[in-house]
Scaffold this motif. Structure first.
Motif, PDB file in Angstrom:
ATOM      1  N   HIS A  59       4.002   7.467 -35.146  1.00  0.00           N
ATOM      2  CA  HIS A  59       5.543   8.161 -35.227  1.00  0.00           C
ATOM      3  C   HIS A  59       6.430   7.251 -34.484  1.00  0.00           C
ATOM      4  O   HIS A  59       7.119   7.656 -33.747  1.00  0.00           O
ATOM      5  N   ARG A  60       6.221   5.943 -34.610  1.00  0.00           N
ATOM      6  CA  ARG A  60       7.218   5.140 -33.987  1.00  0.00           C
ATOM      7  C   ARG A  60       7.599   3.690 -34.339  1.00  0.00           C
ATOM      8  O   ARG A  60       6.852   3.461 -35.539  1.00  0.00           O
ATOM      9  N   TYR A  73       9.746   0.518 -28.099  1.00  0.00           N
ATOM     10  CA  TYR A  73       9.429   1.449 -28.976  1.00  0.00           C
ATOM     11  C   TYR A  73      10.640   2.409 -29.285  1.00  0.00           C
ATOM     12  O   TYR A  73      11.259   2.697 -28.444  1.00  0.00           O
ATOM     13  N   SER A  75      11.472   6.065 -31.159  1.00  0.00           N
ATOM     14  CA  SER A  75      10.626   7.336 -31.970  1.00  0.00           C
ATOM     15  C   SER A  75      11.930   8.369 -31.648  1.00  0.00           C
ATOM     16  O   SER A  75      12.579   8.495 -30.775  1.00  0.00           O
ATOM     17  N   ASN A  77      11.259  11.708 -32.593  1.00  0.00           N
ATOM     18  CA  ASN A  77      10.205  13.134 -32.986  1.00  0.00           C
ATOM     19  C   ASN A  77      11.373  14.253 -32.388  1.00  0.00           C
ATOM     20  O   ASN A  77      11.226  15.615 -32.845  1.00  0.00           O
ATOM     21  N   CYS A 115      17.178   2.631 -29.521  1.00  0.00           N
ATOM     22  CA  CYS A 115      16.938   4.044 -30.065  1.00  0.00           C
ATOM     23  C   CYS A 115      18.088   5.116 -30.321  1.00  0.00           C
ATOM     24  O   CYS A 115      18.045   6.234 -30.097  1.00  0.00           O
TER      25      CYS A 115
END
Length: 277
Positions: A59-60, A73, A75, A77, A115
């Motif tokens: 999930h990344r 990374y 993500s 979520n 991100c």
């Protein structure tokens, strides 16, 4: 994942393509001996500085510096209702943005490499399962495997056109997993269960199919990922035959790469003579 370089394919006087020298497994990454482990790696994109990979079941999105082992990374979520499930990604270099298909939330995600979420779109579509993505600046081309179609958006998220629907006819699909765009803005789309690749113009009007005719390389069997090189040659991950097949822009078969050397061939990215799968 594996990345390597391939030499140019010579052509004989009779017009027949000869064999191709392959320097393969120049670099591997994402296995248990690496600094990070991938869990069902999917789409990938390459810029001058970065290799970006969709690490779907973690999930990344993984961003790896090409010149070093530095890894970061992305993500989201905590930002979305359902788990983030990145399937494919492109790099909008002019704005240093990533555009990602998110199957988990049935949307397209636009983010920077730190991100920071810029926007999402695609929510207006019903029964939408975005899968593959390709750039045709100022547009993006997205494959939707739920409705078996290809959709054209602006990079700002405005819907402009689509082609497809379930079937076997020209311009119809049975799960178009991957898309690519060449230098003249032709759209190349894999048609997985119809065992072919379809090519469209920039307005998504059908042009021709690739990979169905019998040749010395044989027909495609469940083509998955597609990409193009700087000469507009097409590269197709021939899933069931565990190989990558190269075609000219006109759809003529050139050669088969890595045949029986790769367990699974699903995604591919090509940049400056370097092939990553």
């Amino acid at each position: 994942m594996v990345t390597g370089e391939v030499a140019n394919t010579p052509q004989s006087e009779q017009g027949q393509f000869e064999g191709r020298r392959i320097e393969w497994k120049v670099e591997t990454f994402g296995d248990t001996e690496d600094l990070f482990t991938l869990n069902n790696p999917c789409g990938l994109a390459i810029s001058d500085n970065d290799l970006v990979m969709c690490d779907r079941d973690n999930h990344r999105v993984v961003v790896k510096k090409r010149a070093s082992k530095q890894v970061s990374y992305l993500s989201f979520n905590s930002r979305f209702k359902l788990e983030f499930m990145p399937q494919d990604v492109v790099i909008l270099s002019a704005n240093n943005l990533l555009i990602i298909t998110d199957r988990g939330n049935q949307q397209i995600v636009v983010s920077d490499c730190q991100c920071k979420l810029v926007r999402t779109f695609g929510h207006e579509q019903t029964n939408f399962e975005p899968f593959g993505i390709a750039l045709m600046v100022p547009f993006v081309i997205v494959s939707d495997i739920a409705e078996h179609r290809i959709i054209k958006y602006t990079t700002e998220g405005e819907y402009t056109a689509e082609v497809g629907g379930y079937g076997k006819g020209y311009g119809q699909f049975n799960e178009p997993y991957s898309v690519a765009v060449n230098s003249v803005n032709q759209v190349i789309a894999s048609d997985f269960h119809n065992h072919r690749v379809q090519v469209f113009n920039s307005e998504l009007k059908f042009l021709y199919t690739v990979g169905t005719a019998e040749s010395s390389l044989g027909p495609l069997r469940n083509p998955y990922g597609v990409d193009v090189d700087s000469d507009d040659n097409m590269y197709v991950c021939d899933f069931d035959k565990h190989r990558i097949v190269k075609f000219t822009r006109e759809g003529q078969p050139v050669c088969s790469l890595f045949e029986s050397q790769i367990k699974t061939t699903m995604y591919i990215a090509i940049s400056k003579g370097r092939l990553t799968s």
